[in-house]
Motif scaffolding. Structure first.
Motif, mmCIF file in Angstrom:
data_model
loop_
_atom_site.group_PDB
_atom_site.id
_atom_site.type_symbol
_atom_site.label_atom_id
_atom_site.label_comp_id
_atom_site.label_asym_id
_atom_site.label_seq_id
_atom_site.Cartn_x
_atom_site.Cartn_y
_atom_site.Cartn_z
ATOM 1 N N ARG A 44 -67.567 53.701 8.917
ATOM 2 C CA ARG A 44 -67.412 53.672 7.454
ATOM 3 C C ARG A 44 -66.773 54.934 6.888
ATOM 4 O O ARG A 44 -66.331 54.934 5.748
ATOM 5 C CB ARG A 44 -68.750 53.395 6.791
ATOM 6 N N TYR A 45 -66.735 56.014 7.633
ATOM 7 C CA TYR A 45 -66.049 57.223 7.185
ATOM 8 C C TYR A 45 -64.564 57.182 7.547
ATOM 9 O O TYR A 45 -63.798 58.035 7.118
ATOM 10 C CB TYR A 45 -66.677 58.471 7.813
ATOM 11 N N SER A 46 -64.194 56.210 8.350
ATOM 12 C CA SER A 46 -62.852 56.185 8.917
ATOM 13 C C SER A 46 -62.056 54.930 8.615
ATOM 14 O O SER A 46 -60.894 54.849 8.990
ATOM 15 C CB SER A 46 -62.951 56.340 10.438
ATOM 16 N N ASN A 47 -62.645 53.954 7.946
ATOM 17 C CA ASN A 47 -61.899 52.732 7.619
ATOM 18 C C ASN A 47 -61.244 52.866 6.241
ATOM 19 O O ASN A 47 -61.249 51.964 5.431
ATOM 20 C CB ASN A 47 -62.796 51.483 7.708
ATOM 21 N N LEU A 48 -60.638 54.018 6.031
ATOM 22 C CA LEU A 48 -59.971 54.379 4.777
ATOM 23 C C LEU A 48 -58.475 54.540 5.015
ATOM 24 O O LEU A 48 -58.056 54.961 6.096
ATOM 25 C CB LEU A 48 -60.519 55.724 4.269
#
Length: 187
Positions: A44-48
Motif C-alpha cells: 500500500r505504500y508502493s501502489n502509487l
C-alpha cells in the motif's frame, strides 16, 4: 567483460524479449506489462503513481500515459486514499491479473525453482548486486517489506516502524518503496 556480467546481460535480454512477447499477445507495450507485474507485487505504500516512476526510472508523464491506457483497457482501477487527500492507489482488476497469468514472471519463477543453486545463496548474491547497482545509479532501493529495517513484529502481527501503522500479513511479503536495508550483522 566479466563472464557473470555477460550472463546477466543475456538473462536481461531474454527477460526483455519475454516481456515484449507477453505485451504483444495482449495488445500492450512492454512497460504496460511491467507496471501490471509491479502492481501485483506492490504494497500500500508502493501502489502509487510516483512509486511506479521511481521503480522504473520513468517520468510522471510516462506513468500517467501508461495508467491511462491500463485504465481504459480495464486492467487497473484508481482508488482514493481515505487518509491522504488527493493520493490515489492503483489496483489490478481481474482482467489485469489475467494478463499476468502464464507471464514472463511466472516462467522466470519456474526456471529459478528448477535451476541448481536457485536458493538463498543466489537470492543474497543478486540482492547484493542490485543494491550496489542502485547505489551507483542513485536510485531508490525498494524491497520486500518483511526484509526491511523498519519491519517490526511478525508477519501476522506487524507494524511499520517508519510510519507506525499496522501491516496486514499479505502486505508484508510485497514490494515497498520505503524499504531500507537492515544493518549487516556485526557492523
Amino acid at each position: 567483460m566479466n563472464p557473470s556480467a555477460l550472463l546477466l546481460e543475456r538473462l536481461g535480454t531474454l527477460i526483455h524479449q519475454s516481456v515484449r512477447d507477453d505485451a504483444a499477445r495482449h495488445g500492450l507495450l512492454p512497460i504496460h506489462v511491467q507496471v501490471l507485474g509491479y502492481l501485483a507485487q506492490a504494497n500500500r505504500y508502493s501502489n502509487l503513481p510516483i512509486a511506479i516512476a521511481e521503480y522504473f526510472g520513468i517520468t510522471r508523464g510516462t506513468v500517467s500515459q501508461t495508467l491511462a491506457v491500463l485504465e481504459r483497457k480495464g486492467l487497473v482501477v484508481k482508488r482514493p486514499d481515505p487518509k491522504h487527500g488527493r493520493r490515489i492507489h492503483l489496483e489490478l482488476t481481474r482482467a489485469g491479473r489475467a494478463v499476468l497469468e502464464d507471464s514472463w514472471a511466472q516462467r522466470l519463477d519456474a526456471a529459478l525453482a528448477a535451476a541448481d543453486g536457485g536458493g538463498e545463496g543466489l537470492e543474497a548474491g543478486l540482492r547484493g548486486l542490485l543494491t550496489e547497482l542502485q547505489r551507483l545509479n542513485g536510485q531508490r532501493a525498494f524491497g520486500i517489506c518483511r526484509q526491511c529495517v523498519h519491519f517490526q513484529g511478525t508477519p501476522v502481527n506487524a507494524t511499520c516502524g517508519l510510519t507506525g501503522e499496522p501491516l496486514a500479513e499479505e502486505q508484508t511479503s510485497r514490494l515497498c518503496r520505503e524499504w531500507s536495508a537492515p544493518a549487516e550483522a556485526g557492523s
